[in-house]
Design a protein around this motif. Structure first.
Motif, mmCIF file in Angstrom:
data_model
loop_
_atom_site.group_PDB
_atom_site.id
_atom_site.type_symbol
_atom_site.label_atom_id
_atom_site.label_comp_id
_atom_site.label_asym_id
_atom_site.label_seq_id
_atom_site.Cartn_x
_atom_site.Cartn_y
_atom_site.Cartn_z
ATOM 1 N N CYS A 74 0.826 -1.216 0.000
ATOM 2 C CA CYS A 74 0.000 0.000 0.000
ATOM 3 C C CYS A 74 0.857 1.261 0.000
ATOM 4 C CB CYS A 74 -0.944 0.011 1.202
ATOM 5 S SG CYS A 74 -2.465 -0.938 0.945
ATOM 6 N N LEU A 75 2.090 1.162 0.453
ATOM 7 C CA LEU A 75 2.972 2.332 0.524
ATOM 8 C C LEU A 75 3.763 2.546 -0.756
ATOM 9 C CD1 LEU A 75 4.348 1.817 4.155
ATOM 10 C CD2 LEU A 75 2.433 3.248 3.425
ATOM 11 N N THR A 76 3.800 1.534 -1.637
ATOM 12 C CA THR A 76 4.673 1.638 -2.818
ATOM 13 C C THR A 76 3.991 1.258 -4.129
ATOM 14 O OG1 THR A 76 5.476 -0.621 -2.429
ATOM 15 C CG2 THR A 76 6.756 1.183 -1.450
ATOM 16 N N ALA B 287 -5.866 3.542 -5.217
ATOM 17 C CA ALA B 287 -7.044 3.110 -4.452
ATOM 18 C C ALA B 287 -7.192 3.940 -3.182
ATOM 19 C CB ALA B 287 -6.924 1.622 -4.113
ATOM 20 N N GLN B 288 -6.078 4.242 -2.534
ATOM 21 C CA GLN B 288 -6.135 5.050 -1.315
ATOM 22 C C GLN B 288 -6.558 6.488 -1.615
ATOM 23 O OE1 GLN B 288 -2.649 3.999 1.529
ATOM 24 N NE2 GLN B 288 -2.119 3.042 -0.441
ATOM 25 N N GLU B 289 -6.061 7.039 -2.703
ATOM 26 C CA GLU B 289 -6.487 8.388 -3.088
ATOM 27 C C GLU B 289 -7.997 8.421 -3.321
ATOM 28 O OE1 GLU B 289 -2.623 10.166 -5.470
ATOM 29 O OE2 GLU B 289 -3.837 8.643 -6.464
ATOM 30 N N ASN B 290 -8.486 7.437 -4.034
ATOM 31 C CA ASN B 290 -9.920 7.347 -4.319
ATOM 32 C C ASN B 290 -10.713 7.199 -3.027
ATOM 33 O OD1 ASN B 290 -12.301 7.048 -5.877
ATOM 34 N ND2 ASN B 290 -12.091 4.820 -5.824
ATOM 35 N N TYR B 291 -10.224 6.328 -2.143
ATOM 36 C CA TYR B 291 -10.915 6.062 -0.874
ATOM 37 C C TYR B 291 -10.948 7.303 0.017
ATOM 38 C CZ TYR B 291 -11.443 4.320 3.915
ATOM 39 O OH TYR B 291 -11.828 4.147 5.230
ATOM 40 N N LEU B 292 -9.827 7.967 0.149
ATOM 41 C CA LEU B 292 -9.777 9.147 1.013
ATOM 42 C C LEU B 292 -10.717 10.231 0.507
ATOM 43 C CD1 LEU B 292 -5.931 9.312 1.716
ATOM 44 C CD2 LEU B 292 -7.729 8.855 3.400
ATOM 45 N N ASP C 150 3.145 18.042 3.155
ATOM 46 C CA ASP C 150 2.096 19.048 3.321
ATOM 47 C C ASP C 150 1.207 18.803 4.538
ATOM 48 O OD1 ASP C 150 2.960 20.304 1.007
ATOM 49 O OD2 ASP C 150 1.659 19.096 -0.287
ATOM 50 N N ILE C 151 1.678 18.049 5.513
ATOM 51 C CA ILE C 151 0.886 17.791 6.718
ATOM 52 C C ILE C 151 0.963 18.976 7.672
ATOM 53 C CG2 ILE C 151 1.116 15.285 6.567
ATOM 54 C CD1 ILE C 151 3.332 15.475 8.710
ATOM 55 N N GLN C 152 -0.014 19.042 8.589
ATOM 56 C CA GLN C 152 -0.016 20.100 9.618
ATOM 57 C C GLN C 152 0.277 19.547 11.009
ATOM 58 O OE1 GLN C 152 -2.833 20.034 7.241
ATOM 59 N NE2 GLN C 152 -1.238 21.156 6.152
ATOM 60 N N GLY C 153 0.412 18.206 11.123
ATOM 61 C CA GLY C 153 0.643 17.639 12.445
ATOM 62 C C GLY C 153 1.252 16.260 12.378
ATOM 63 N N GLY C 154 1.876 15.863 13.488
ATOM 64 C CA GLY C 154 2.478 14.539 13.600
ATOM 65 C C GLY C 154 1.849 13.761 14.736
ATOM 66 N N ASN D 237 2.198 13.490 0.217
ATOM 67 C CA ASN D 237 1.566 14.621 -0.472
ATOM 68 C C ASN D 237 0.441 14.168 -1.396
ATOM 69 O OD1 ASN D 237 3.143 16.477 0.836
ATOM 70 N ND2 ASN D 237 4.598 16.744 -0.843
ATOM 71 N N ARG D 238 0.575 12.981 -1.951
ATOM 72 C CA ARG D 238 -0.519 12.464 -2.788
ATOM 73 C C ARG D 238 -1.761 12.197 -1.928
ATOM 74 N NH1 ARG D 238 1.391 8.029 -7.190
ATOM 75 N NH2 ARG D 238 -0.882 8.093 -7.554
ATOM 76 N N MET D 239 -1.549 11.682 -0.741
ATOM 77 C CA MET D 239 -2.687 11.451 0.153
ATOM 78 C C MET D 239 -3.327 12.776 0.579
ATOM 79 S SD MET D 239 -2.712 8.121 0.334
ATOM 80 C CE MET D 239 -2.023 8.119 -1.332
ATOM 81 N N VAL D 240 -2.490 13.735 0.924
ATOM 82 C CA VAL D 240 -3.008 15.040 1.342
ATOM 83 C C VAL D 240 -3.777 15.697 0.202
ATOM 84 C CG1 VAL D 240 -2.374 17.372 2.085
ATOM 85 C CG2 VAL D 240 -1.201 15.390 3.070
ATOM 86 N N LYS D 241 -3.246 15.613 -1.007
ATOM 87 C CA LYS D 241 -3.900 16.229 -2.154
ATOM 88 C C LYS D 241 -5.286 15.640 -2.386
ATOM 89 C CE LYS D 241 -3.217 17.265 -7.073
ATOM 90 N NZ LYS D 241 -2.304 17.096 -8.236
#
Length: 865
Positions: free
Chosen positions: A165-167, A174-179, A256-260, A223-227
């Motif tokens: 899922c990370l690579t 699929a994760q972009e679509n799901y999010l 591009d995250i705002q927190g950890g 960044n792809r997830m954030v986008k």
């Protein structure tokens, strides 16, 4: 066995259900949370700091969902009950990693109409109605099996697994679509999309991703997830886990995250039994290795999961909350609150155990931790333990197994306390277990007192909770590890505005119990009650709203105890001619007619009446003249309803009857006053050794019948941390055994001993240097090194030669970048009366040229002479 956990007494009038289940749809668009330039989350309207404290809770998903189906539980009612308890515990924050594999397909499409998603939406609506805020992690990467085998689920995580899922490009899409679809999902109960829900303060992209790629590829992935999330129009802070693979910290900060997000399991995970000892040193300080990095200072910090796993005591959580605030944490959610309907079995995550009904003292500790979290300023330090055990009205005590807070308005405590309450006349809230200067109660459930107005208080009492088995062991829905009981117990409430002869009126539905206070004392059953000063004219029907509850609300499983338990652990050994106090908890539906102790000692068997001390505890004393060197054997008998049962077996009948066939009596070795005091014996104590797991360590036979040795053979002393590849290099392997319980009956001998003797041998056909230390109950350690030879031998240390040594934080915490050693605020002098553990360390005093070699020891025993 008829199980009591399906029937709930949680009943509300229809009007109240409507109030509790319908949140306001009109939301303030100005209240969107943002992160300022100093990395602090703030509310959009007030600019005040966001800080929330609460729990993870998984009822709509995975094992909890399946358990509800197995037990024929109505999950909506179960959620109602648990969310009510969250309100009583003062929680205002919720987090969970959503089981994406149950609510999505392999392409990342959200399965609208899915039952898991519907229940999740229902639960969020109920939490919002209680004033809770939400932080959601849409992607878990887990399949839904644990602790059972994985099932067949349609989601992308089941198809690809976490690593891919990370690579894998297909998995990433699929994760972009799901999010995108997840954030746009409209909760049918609130009519608001997640992206727009003002009570949903932030999103964490995924749960514990464990990256192992290049920094650039990791930043690109995030960044792809954030986008994909920002494409929905969502403006909420987006968080990412930065406590794993911390060599990639800069890659996280460049994204591009705002927190950890962080987690904390300071006592490890998966011990399979309750671990012993003082773990306040383990939670003294939450150290973040990259805390001074410029990028880190600009992002907000939350703890998505924490727990002192396998610790059954109640003192520790407020200290964890204090350390979180010192580290700059704004949000912390415990993992994980057991749904009440299955808490009798603790099958969901057996290394954790948290529930107000079944683990009341632990839950009260979490309530006090919430107070700490909402009181202590961000980055405030109170020094190091033990100096920070008391701070700003809070106190934690390992010795008393106690956490408490005393302010002008609040008094909460987890166990019996004698602490004075300076201003009882100004108190508005009391919550506790056991006794205090204001409340005395013999029951084993939590109680709450809320002042409604002068001379009028609401009292809530939960059923007695008793752990009857190893709650952290191998569990099953077919096995009860904890039981509930409803018994009427005396309670004394001494509050200035109530007087001594106040009225007690039942509030919760179907509660017909009647009682009245005389001289501050009354007998009470679990339920919700109104206490009124005798001249008060206040009127309450019970339907009235009070803060985020309704006065008559009450929730607990029906407590139907269908057998009697005798809970007693004999001492490991006792001294000859010294009277022995025998204590046992006799847990029965009603008070037994008689409890007796039958002792096979000197001469004819002797019978002693066991007297009820308080609650379920019974005590008797075996005179010293019954304790000769050898083995003392005894039984405990309980007479109920004209029948007698004998324990430990529970068989009907008495041991002196001709046909009583159970010969499994309680048995205690009685030793001579001149006997050595054994602190560790491998064959009996190896299971309780705290250590880093290694396939080359554990109990092994040593060729002698019935004997063994604890073997540790270390290929590499260097602690190589895969989550912190650039961390400090420490050459050490340590393990610890807490012997306090083992020697309890002989503890008074400790100051009389002069020598510490280690019986063991070195492995690998060459000598091995071993540091052996005595650890006191405040975490101070005194030790010295011995050299063991390949042939079994005894190495002797004079106690007056011991010197201060470093205490290793064991079990090792997670995340693994946390400190290896504990540094105390003071160096206490060696006090043999306070020692409670042995620490063994391979590494100290080994020459640098030898550190990279293989080192090993086999310990048979450690004793004091």
């Amino acid at each position: 066995m008829k199980h009591p956990l399906i029937h709930y007494t949680f009943i509300l009038a229809s009007l109240l259900v409507t109030w509790l289940s319908t949140p306001s749809v009109a939301q303030k668009k100005s209240n969107t949370v943002y992160v300022d330039e100093q990395g602090v989350m703030r509310w959009g309207d007030s600019k005040k700091e966001v800080h929330g404290f609460g729990v993870n809770y998984t009822a709509p998903f995975a094992h909890a969902y399946r358990a509800a189906k197995t037990l024929n539980v109505d999950l909506e009612k179960a959620i109602d009950a648990d969310v009510y308890h969250f309100a009583r515990l003062g929680f205002d924050a919720y987090r969970v990693h959503v089981w994406d594999t149950e609510i999505s397909d392999s392409l990342g499409n959200l399965l609208e109409g899915n039952e898991h998603l519907r229940l999740f939406d229902y639960m969020l609506m109920k939490m919002k109605a209680r004033g809770m805020k939400l932080l959601i992690t849409p992607i878990a990467y887990w399949n839904n099996g644990y602790p059972e085998p994985d099932g067949n689920t349609p989601g992308f995580a089941a198809k690809y697994g976490k690593a891919d899922c990370l690579t894998n490009e297909g998995a990433i899409r699929a994760q972009e679509n799901y999010l995108y679809q997840f954030l746009n999902h409209v909760n049918p109960y609130t009519k608001v999309a997640y992206k727009d829900d003002e009570d949903l303060v932030a999103f964490e992209i995924s749960n514990e991703p464990h990256h192992d790629g290049t920094p650039a590829s990791v930043t690109t992935f995030i960044n792809r997830m954030v986008k994909a999330m920002r494409k929905t129009g969502c403006k909420k802070p987006i968080f990412y886990n930065i406590s794993h693979s911390i060599q990639l910290a800069d890659a996280y900060f460049k994204s591009d995250i705002q927190g950890g997000t962080f987690q904390w399991y300071p006592t490890g995970l998966g011990s399979q039994h309750e671990i012993q000892g003082n773990f306040l040193p383990n939670v003294d300080h939450y150290v973040i290795p990259f805390a001074n990095a410029p990028g880190f200072k600009k992002i907000a910090k939350v703890v998505y999961e924490f727990d002192a796993a396998d610790v059954g005591r109640s003192y520790i959580y407020p200290a964890m909350a204090r350390s979180f605030r010192e580290a700059g944490i704004q949000w912390a959610t415990h993992f994980a609150y057991d749904p009440t309907f299955m808490a009798y079995a603790n099958t969901e995550y057996n290394t954790h155990y948290m529930n107000l009904v079944y683990a009341p003292q632990k839950a009260l500790s979490l309530k006090i931790a919430s107070e700490v979290f909402h009181t202590v300023p961000l980055y405030k330090s109170y020094g190091r333990y033990p100096a920070n055990a008391a701070f700003d009205g809070f106190r934690v005590s390992y010795e008393q197994d106690l956490a408490e807070v005393i302010t002008d308005k609040k008094f909460f405590h987890t166990n019996t306390t004698t602490s004075p309450v300076p201003h009882p006349e100004t108190l508005e809230e009391i919550a506790g277990a056991g006794n205090s200067n204001l409340v005395r109660y013999e029951g084993l459930g939590a109680y709450f007192l809320d002042r409604l107005e002068k001379g009028v208080w609401r009292l809530e009492i939960l059923p007695d909770a008793i752990w009857v088995s190893n709650v952290f062991g191998k569990n099953s829905l077919k096995k009860e590890v904890a039981v509930l009981n409803t018994r009427a117990w005396p309670m004394a409430v001494t509050l200035p505005d109530l007087g001594s002869d106040f009225s007690v009126t039942a509030l919760n539905d179907n509660n017909t119990y009647t009682t009245k206070a005389s001289n501050n004392t009354f007998t009470i059953l679990p339920g919700t009650y109104l206490l009124k000063e005798r001249n008060s004219t206040a009127s309450r029907k019970g339907d009235e709203k009070w803060k985020n509850i309704v006065l008559k609300e009450f929730s607990a499983p029906a407590a139907v105890l269908d057998k009697t338990y005798v809970l007693h652990t004999p001492p490991s050994e006792v001294k000859e001619a010294k009277a022995l106090n025998v204590e046992a908890s006799v847990v029965s539906a009603s008070e037994p007619e008689a409890v007796e102790l039958i002792v096979f000692g000197v001469g004819r068997p002797q019978t002693y009446a066991m007297k009820r001390d308080k609650g379920y505890r019974y005590v008797a004393t075996i005179p010293g003249d019954q304790l000769n060197v050898g083995f003392l054997r005894y039984y405990i008998t309980v007479k109920e309803k004209d029948a007698v049962h004998t324990y430990p077996s529970g068989l009907t009948g008495l041991p002196l009857q001709w046909d009583f066939y159970d010969d499994n009596a309680y048995q205690v070795p009685v030793v001579s006053n001149t006997n050595d005091l054994y602190l560790f014996n491998a064959i009996t104590d190896a299971r309780d050794v705290m250590r880093q797991w290694s396939k080359t360590s554990g109990l092994m036979p040593n060729g002698k019948p019935g004997d063994g040795e604890f073997v540790v053979n270390v290929e590499h002393l260097l602690n190589s941390d895969p989550e912190n590849k650039n961390g400090e290099k420490i050459y050490d392997y340590s393990f610890r055994y807490t012997f306090a319980r083992k020697i309890a009956a002989r503890k008074d001998e400790l100051p009389l001993r002069k020598k510490l003797i280690v019986k063991g041998r070195a492995l690998n056909d060459r000598p091995c240097t071993l540091q052996v230390a005595l650890v006191m109950n405040d975490g101070t350690a005194y030790g010295a090194t011995v050299t063991l030879d390949p042939n079994a031998t005894e190495a002797t240390l004079n106690l007056n030669q011991l010197h201060p040594v470093k205490l290793v934080t064991l079990p090792r915490p997670y995340p693994s970048f946390l400190p290896y050693y504990f540094e105390s605020s003071k160096q206490s002098p060696l006090n043999l009366s306070a020692v409670e553990a042995l620490q063994f360390s391979i590494g100290p005093s080994i020459p640098a040229t030898e550190l990279d070699r293989k080192h090993g020891v086999a310990i048979e025993s450690v004793r004091l002479e």
